[in-house]
Every structure is written in C-alpha cells, then in structure tokens.
Design an enzyme around this catalytic site. Sequence first.
Site, PDB file in Angstrom:
ATOM      1  N   LYS A  26      -0.070 -14.686  -0.835  1.00 40.72           N
ATOM      2  CA  LYS A  26      -1.140 -13.666  -0.237  1.00 40.72           C
ATOM      3  C   LYS A  26      -1.925 -13.124  -1.396  1.00 40.72           C
ATOM      4  O   LYS A  26      -1.214 -12.594  -2.380  1.00 40.72           O
ATOM      5  CB  LYS A  26      -0.425 -12.834   0.817  1.00 40.72           C
ATOM      6  CG  LYS A  26       0.192 -13.269   1.996  1.00 40.72           C
ATOM      7  CD  LYS A  26       0.815 -12.397   2.910  1.00 40.72           C
ATOM      8  CE  LYS A  26       1.100 -12.899   4.095  1.00 40.72           C
ATOM      9  NZ  LYS A  26       0.357 -13.345   5.087  1.00 40.72           N
ATOM     10  N   ARG A  82       5.681 -19.956  12.371  1.00 37.10           N
ATOM     11  CA  ARG A  82       5.700 -21.003  13.283  1.00 37.10           C
ATOM     12  C   ARG A  82       7.153 -22.006  12.831  1.00 37.10           C
ATOM     13  O   ARG A  82       7.511 -22.785  13.679  1.00 37.10           O
ATOM     14  CB  ARG A  82       4.629 -21.953  13.151  1.00 37.10           C
ATOM     15  CG  ARG A  82       4.231 -22.536  11.935  1.00 37.10           C
ATOM     16  CD  ARG A  82       2.563 -22.975  12.111  1.00 37.10           C
ATOM     17  NE  ARG A  82       1.877 -21.812  11.787  1.00 37.10           N
ATOM     18  CZ  ARG A  82       0.530 -21.701  12.017  1.00 37.10           C
ATOM     19  NH1 ARG A  82      -0.149 -22.915  12.280  1.00 37.10           N
ATOM     20  NH2 ARG A  82      -0.162 -20.678  11.899  1.00 37.10           N
TER      21      ARG A  82
END
Length: 504
Positions: free
Chosen positions: A277, A351
Amino acid sequence: MINSSDLTLTAIGTDIKRKSADTLVLGVMKNGDKVSIAASPFSADVTTELETSLTLIGVGGKADEVTLLPGVEETKAKVLLFIGLGVKELAELDAETLRRAAGSAARQMSNAKSAIFALPADTTERVAAIAEGVALGAYRYENLRTAANDKPVLAEAMIATDAATSKDLPEALKRAAILGRAVRATRDLINTPPNLLYPESFAAAVKEYSKPLPLKVTIFDEKRLTKEGFGGLMGVGGGSARQPRMVKVEYAPAKAEKHLALIGKGITFDTGGISLKPPAGMHAMKSDMSGAAAMFQTVAAVAELGLNLKVTAWLCLAENMPGGASTRPGDVITMFGGKTVEVLNTDAEGRLVMADGLAAASEEKPDVMIDMATLTGAQMLALGLRTAGIMGNEQVRDELVAASDEAGELAWAMPLPEELRPSIDSQVADLANIGERMGGMMTAAVFLEEFVGEVDGVKIPWAHIDFAGPAFNEGKAWGYTPKNGTGSQVRTLVAYAEKLAGTR
C-alpha cells in the site's frame, strides 16, 4: 488490552431536586427565534429564565452543540449541560435522535463522574435509547498514556423519567449496559496498536475476556492451520513473524433451536503484502481487524443477554506483511475445503482469510451465516464513510438492514450482479482473488459466496457486511461515535440475533 471502564445506568423519577450529580444534562430545541428546553424538570420560572439566557448567548439547538451553565437552585448538580437535539419540536424526536444526543453529551462531558440525564424520557423505549446513547458515548481510549488523565470518564448515569417504575425498565437498562460494554470493548481492540495486537495476542485477549462468560474458545495455531488446510490464513499470514490464528468462540445454550455463524476478518495490520500500500494513511490499517473484534463482542453480548440461540464466531486473524515467505502475485493457494485461488493482488487478502472461515463454518451446517469485514475501498466510494453495505441471500440481507434501522446504525442493501462472477475466473485455478474493478465491493462478495456451503443441495442462508468506512472514524467525533475505532455493527448483529432467537 480491553480496559474500558464500566458504567452504571439507573432510572430515577423526574423530581431531581434530591439527587446529587456533577452534571445535569438537558435537551435544547430551537424553532425560529425560540429556544426551548425539552421536557424541562424545572419550575416554569426557572425554565423561562434559562431559556432566555440560552437565547441571549446564541444557542442554536443543533445536534452535537453543547452549552454549559452553572447549576441553579432547583438541582444539586454543579453544572448544567445543554445538548442540542437537532429538532424544532418534540414531535420530531425519535429514538436515534435521543440516542445520539445522550451519547454526544456523555462524550463531550468533562470533569464529571456522575450525571443526571433529564432528556424527554416518558416511555421505556426512550429511556432505553438514552441509556444506550450514554453507554456508547462515555468512552475514552488512553490505555497507553504514562500520566493519568485528570478528567474522569462518566461512571454513573441517572436517567430522569416518568417511567421509572415500569416493569420493563430493568431489562431495558441491562440490555443498554451490555450493548454499550460490547461496543466499547470492540473499540478497545480496534484502537490497540498493532505491535501489541497481533494474531497470537488477539487470541489471548479473546480467551481472557471470555473466562467469566459461558463461552468455549478454541485457538487454531499455525501448526493446526497448516495441517487442516487453512491455505487462506497461512497464505496471507506467512510473510509475518507473527503467525496467523483462527479463533472459534462458541455460545451453545442447551435448548437452542437455531445456530448462527459469524465470520470476522481479523487482519491485525495490513501493509498490502508484496502489493504494498502507499505509506500515507497506512497507520489506520491497524483497524483491518474490526470485523473480528465486532463478531467476538457480538457473541459475548449474546451470551450476557442469555439468548436461546447457538452462536459460533470464527475470527480469522493474520498480519499481512511483505517478507521472504509472503505469498506472491501469481501464486496459487489451496483454501480450506480444497478450492484453489490464484492470488493476483496480495492486498486483496481479507477475502482469502474470510473464505477459510466461511468454508470451516459451513461444515457445521448453521441455519444462517454472516461474515463482516473492512473489505474494500469500493465500499467507501459507493456508500461513504458511515453506511455499511450488505449483500447476500435476500432474506438475510433485508433482515439485517431492518435490524440496523432498529439499532440506529446505517446500512444499505446491495445486489450481487451475476455478470460479476465471470470476472473472478482464473486461467490456472478455480478462482482469482480479484475481478471486475467497477463495483468492487460486490465483486468481493461474489468471491466470498463461492465458499458458502450447502445443506441438502441448497446454499446456507448467508450475508456479507462490508463496513470499511463505518468501522474506523478518521474524521471528527459526532453523536456517540468517537474518533478511531467505532464498534460499528455490533448493535445491528445483536438485534438480528435477538430476532433469530425470537426475543424481539
């Protein structure tokens, strides 16, 4: 780690002259040029005098607006705190408005250990809303300061009401106290720095907190996770020196007829892994475990309430770090249950751990499964910072939205468009972990749905909550919502559990 101070909530009659407290809280409305005190406990003369003073100093009655005045002869309280209700007339006052006003007053109160809340409280429902607001607003996270704050957090709240003798009131106050405690404890976990809260310490905190409750806690360490094939958790957490954990928390009353499974994302810190990130704002990624924190406290609240409902929480805990053993973009991992996933972006890690949790929970064939995660930035683009998105089985989805409305939280029903499913096809594995960028919140939910099991050929009723925005407040505090960890959706899930148990 979970250190929120407790709060005593009681109901008293509207004759407040004999009650001592540091602060007396009163609601203010403004209609045109007229400022009025809602349901004033004072005589007409004192009420008029105070309303005149409030008008002269320019009080607007807006939500979150606080005005302080010295106490008057008709109360023993040292300070009068006037909180704006944000409405013009009493007829506009609903439960959530009261909840936010009481919470805002409790949050902004200083130098007060005790307070009387003399807001409009003529029914049990209104008393409950005020009590809940106070329990949510009376919060401060300062667990790591070396010097104690000399301004106390509110410890005793008395609610002035004509319904003080109502038979339903003790139970309503008990519920408010439990909900407030669960939300505050959720915030504590979220606000804990990631060097202190990591998978192993998170699991230990869950076990410690659960000791006085009728809960069974099972901790899956990295050896068991590897042996039993939890490839999502091990793939995401493999790059960190702090290895992943799965924590199973069970509340199983003997006569429970239904079983609710809750799966929570617990990424204790998310760097994005090798798909790193940008550094700006990365510190807020300590909140990526908000789903696991909320699911744990939901089970704890259900246990305290004694609901006749089996609830099992699966807390999927990992730290997503770049390292020599990290999953690489292009790797294929085998999930719990055997499905293979091509990892195209290691920052789509939530996920993966949630998929393991959904597959494991499915083996127990619960009546309903709900998963919750700070899953996608797309949720914030679609619904903003205060509204959660709910997807999945239409009945469960819509019942959760109704529960959020009842609880006073914000949620919106979202679809699962069938055209999104082909976008997560992989050329080398069963699935890819990313797909269509547009509608990314829903694409992530479509991925998760692939891991929801079946009973007799029918998918287990399931819903997915994405609350990336509501879980962590980087803006200004408002109502009963503080900065940083919010404890969002705990009240919604408890309200849903109560409905499933048949108590609401």
